[in-house]
Design a protein around this motif. Sequence first.
Motif, short mmCIF file in Angstrom:
data_model
loop_
_atom_site.label_atom_id
_atom_site.label_comp_id
_atom_site.label_asym_id
_atom_site.label_seq_id
_atom_site.Cartn_x
_atom_site.Cartn_y
_atom_site.Cartn_z
N PHE A 11 46.70 -47.55 73.04
CA PHE A 11 45.58 -47.85 71.85
C PHE A 11 46.45 -48.90 70.95
O PHE A 11 47.49 -48.74 70.45
CB PHE A 11 45.71 -46.43 70.92
CG PHE A 11 45.04 -45.06 71.62
CD1 PHE A 11 43.74 -45.22 71.79
CD2 PHE A 11 45.79 -44.15 71.75
CE1 PHE A 11 43.16 -44.27 72.30
CE2 PHE A 11 45.08 -42.97 72.44
CZ PHE A 11 44.12 -43.07 72.81
N PHE A 14 49.87 -49.39 71.60
CA PHE A 14 50.75 -48.41 71.64
C PHE A 14 50.27 -47.55 72.94
O PHE A 14 49.17 -47.14 73.08
CB PHE A 14 50.55 -47.70 70.47
CG PHE A 14 51.25 -45.99 70.54
CD1 PHE A 14 52.56 -45.96 70.48
CD2 PHE A 14 50.43 -45.03 70.70
CE1 PHE A 14 53.33 -44.95 70.56
CE2 PHE A 14 51.11 -43.70 70.87
CZ PHE A 14 52.56 -43.78 70.94
N ALA A 16 49.95 -44.54 74.86
CA ALA A 16 49.70 -43.00 74.68
C ALA A 16 50.16 -42.21 75.95
O ALA A 16 50.58 -41.23 76.05
CB ALA A 16 48.42 -42.58 73.95
N PRO A 35 55.92 -32.04 73.61
CA PRO A 35 55.88 -31.90 72.17
C PRO A 35 54.56 -32.62 71.78
O PRO A 35 53.80 -33.28 72.43
CB PRO A 35 56.95 -32.79 71.77
CG PRO A 35 57.72 -33.39 73.01
CD PRO A 35 56.86 -32.77 74.10
N ASN A 36 54.34 -32.46 70.50
CA ASN A 36 53.06 -33.14 69.67
C ASN A 36 53.27 -34.75 69.86
O ASN A 36 54.55 -35.06 69.63
CB ASN A 36 53.00 -32.75 68.08
CG ASN A 36 52.43 -31.35 68.14
OD1 ASN A 36 51.53 -31.05 68.82
ND2 ASN A 36 53.01 -30.54 67.00
N GLY A 37 52.14 -35.24 70.24
CA GLY A 37 52.14 -36.55 70.19
C GLY A 37 52.65 -37.18 71.68
O GLY A 37 52.87 -38.38 71.84
N GLY A 39 50.99 -37.27 74.34
CA GLY A 39 49.93 -37.77 75.09
C GLY A 39 48.97 -36.78 75.93
O GLY A 39 48.06 -37.21 76.43
N SER A 41 46.39 -34.59 74.63
CA SER A 41 45.05 -34.66 74.45
C SER A 41 44.52 -36.07 74.88
O SER A 41 43.49 -36.08 75.40
CB SER A 41 44.87 -34.57 73.00
OG SER A 41 45.26 -33.38 72.28
N GLN A 83 41.27 -29.58 71.13
CA GLN A 83 42.26 -28.90 70.58
C GLN A 83 41.86 -28.57 69.03
O GLN A 83 41.98 -27.56 68.51
CB GLN A 83 43.33 -30.07 70.42
CG GLN A 83 44.56 -29.50 69.58
CD GLN A 83 45.83 -30.57 69.59
OE1 GLN A 83 45.72 -31.48 70.18
NE2 GLN A 83 46.93 -30.36 69.13
#
Lengths: 244, 325
Positions: A11, A14, A16, A35-37, A39, A41, A83
Motif C-alpha cells: 500500500f 508499505f 502489508a 498480531p494486529n497489523g 497482514g 486481513s 473482520q
Amino acid sequence: MLDIDNVTKTFSGFTAVSGVSLTVEKQQIAAVIGPNGAGKSTFFNMITGHLTPDSGAIRLNGRDITGIAPHKICGAGMGRSFQRTNIFPKLTVFDNVQAAYLAHRGKGGNFWSPAERFYRDETEALLRSIGLWEQRESIGGVMSYGAQKQLELGLALASDPALLLLDEPTAGMSATETHEAIRLLERIAGERELTLLFTEHDMEVVFSIAQKIAVLHQGRKIAEGTPAEVRADPEVRRIYLGHH
Amino acid sequence: MSRRIPWTLVVLLLALTIPWFGSRYYTFLATQIAILSLFAVSYNLLLGTTGLVSFGHAAYFGLGAYATGLLMKELNVPFLLALLAGGLLPAAFAGVFGYFCVRLTKIYFSMLTLAFAQIVWAICFQWNEVTGGDQGISAIPYPELGWIGAIPGLGGFRTGDHFYFACVVLVILCIWVLGRITDSPFGRLLTTIRENPERASFIGVDVRRYELAAFAIAGGFAGVSGALFGIFNRGVFADFMFWPKSAEVLIMTILGGMNYFWGPVAGTIMMVVLNQQITSYTEYWPLVLGTILLVLLFAFPGGLMGALDAGAKRLRGQKTGGGDA
Ligand SMILES: Nc1ncnc2c1ncn2[C@@H]1O[C@H](COP(=O)(O)OP(=O)(O)O)[C@@H](O)[C@H]1O
Ligand SMILES: [Mg+2]
C-alpha cells in the motif's frame, strides 16, 4: 484445494503482505494467526478478490483466480466473513440469508416474481442450524455482536461454499461466546465437509480447532505447521508468548 | 402479511375519481401529479432501493419527452407507439451513460450522472434543427382519446379529463411494474447493494451489472413520464432536463419518504400542491417553498410516509395498550 503462491501486497510503499505462500488441503481446518497489523486481513482480501496481489498467484482447485472479481470467486465455491461484521444491517435476519440464496442460485435475473417466495425452506434450515431461527424477524443491524457474527456465517454458508474463509470470527466476543462460536464452526465444518481457513489474533482459540497454522508477522510468514509445532517454535514464542 | 392491502388498486381507483369533481383545475393538478409521480417512483428505484444518488435523472425525463414529442409531431406516430419509444430511447441512453457512472461510487457516481445530464441538456439546447434549441418543440398533437368518452359512464368529460384518465392508467401500470421489479429477486438484490455493496459482492452479486440494470430501467420509466409531460405541457423544452429538474425529483422523493414504495408519490403530491398554492399567494415563492421544504425535511426525517407510518404504529400501540388495561 487452495494454493497460494508467494503473494505480495504493497500500500503506497508499505508492504502489508510480503511473499506469503500457503496450501490448504480439502476438508482441512487451517488458521492464519498473527498480531494486529500482521497482514491477515490483507492476505484474505487478496484470496477473495477484494484486493489484487502485486505479485504471486492464487489457485482454487487448480484454477487461477488471481485478481478475479469477488462475485466470481464467490460463485466458484468460496464463502467468506469479514473482520468488521459485514451484513445487510436494515434487512431482517431471514431476508439477509434469503438474499444470499437468491444471489448464489442465480435468481437475480428474475425481475417479476415476488422474492419472498424463494428458498424459504433452505433459509429456515440454515437459520436453524446456526441457531438464529428464533431471531429471524430481527433487524440484522440491531442484534448483539455475537448474533451478527453468526448471521454473517449464515450469509457465507448460503452460497454452499466448499471453502470457507473467516476473518477473525471471534473478534470482540466474550470468552463464552468465543467458545460457542468455535463449537459451532467445528460442527458446521464437519456437517458440510467444509475446508476452513480462518484468521485469529488469539492463539488459544486456534490451538483447539486448527489442524494447520501459519503465523504472520509484519507481513511475512514466520512459521507454519501443526499446533504443537507452532507452539514450540522459538520465534513464535518470542513474538507471542512474550505478551502472554 | 395477512392483511396486505392492494395499494396499487386503491390508488388507481382514488385517482380515477378526480374528474368527477368537475373542476378543470383539479384535473390539471392531478394530471401533473400523476405524471411526476412516475418520475419520482422511477427515481426511487435508484435512491431508495439501490442506494444510488443520481443528480441527472431529468436527462431521461427530457429525452423521453423529446422522443415522443418529435415522433408524434413530425412523423404522426400513434400515441402508444411513440410513448414506447419515449421509454426505450432514454433506457438505451441510461444504459450507455450508466455503464460509465457505475464504475464510480458515492459522490463521484453522482457527479458523473450530473455531467452526462448537462451534456445532454446542452446538446438539446443548441441543436436547433431537431430539438428547436431554446425554442423547444411546441404544438405537440394531443393523442386521439375521444373513444374514452364512448365508454359507458364516461360520457360528458372534457378532452383534458380523457387525457387524465389515460395518464392515470398508464402511470399506474408503470408504477405497478416498478413495484413488481422492486419486490422481485432482482429488486431484493438491489437492496443488498444499498445496504452493503462489499458484502453483496460476496454473496455473488455482480454489483456494477445490477446497478447498471437499475439505472437503465429507472431511465426508461423516467422517459415515459417525460413523454406524458411533454404532451400535457403541449411542448418540450430543454429545461425539462436542466439540473434543477433533477434536484426536484430528488427532493420530492426524500420529502415523501425514500424507504417507502409510495413515498415518492406522497412527495410529488406535496410538492405540486405546495408549488401551486404558494405561487398564487406570493411572488417570493421559491424562498417560501425552500423554507417549507427545509422545515419538512427536518421535522420528518423519514419523509411524509415515515411520519404516517410512525403515527399509525403509535395509534395501534395505544389501542392494544388500552385494551389490556
Ligand atoms: N487499504 C489499505 N491502505 C493502506 N494500508 C493498509 C490498508 N489495509 C491495510 N493496511 C495496512 O496493512 C497492514 C496490515 O493490515 P491488516 O491486513 O488489516 O492486518 P491484520 O488483519 O493482520 O490486523 C496494517 O499496517 C494496515 O495499516
Ligand atoms: Mg484483520
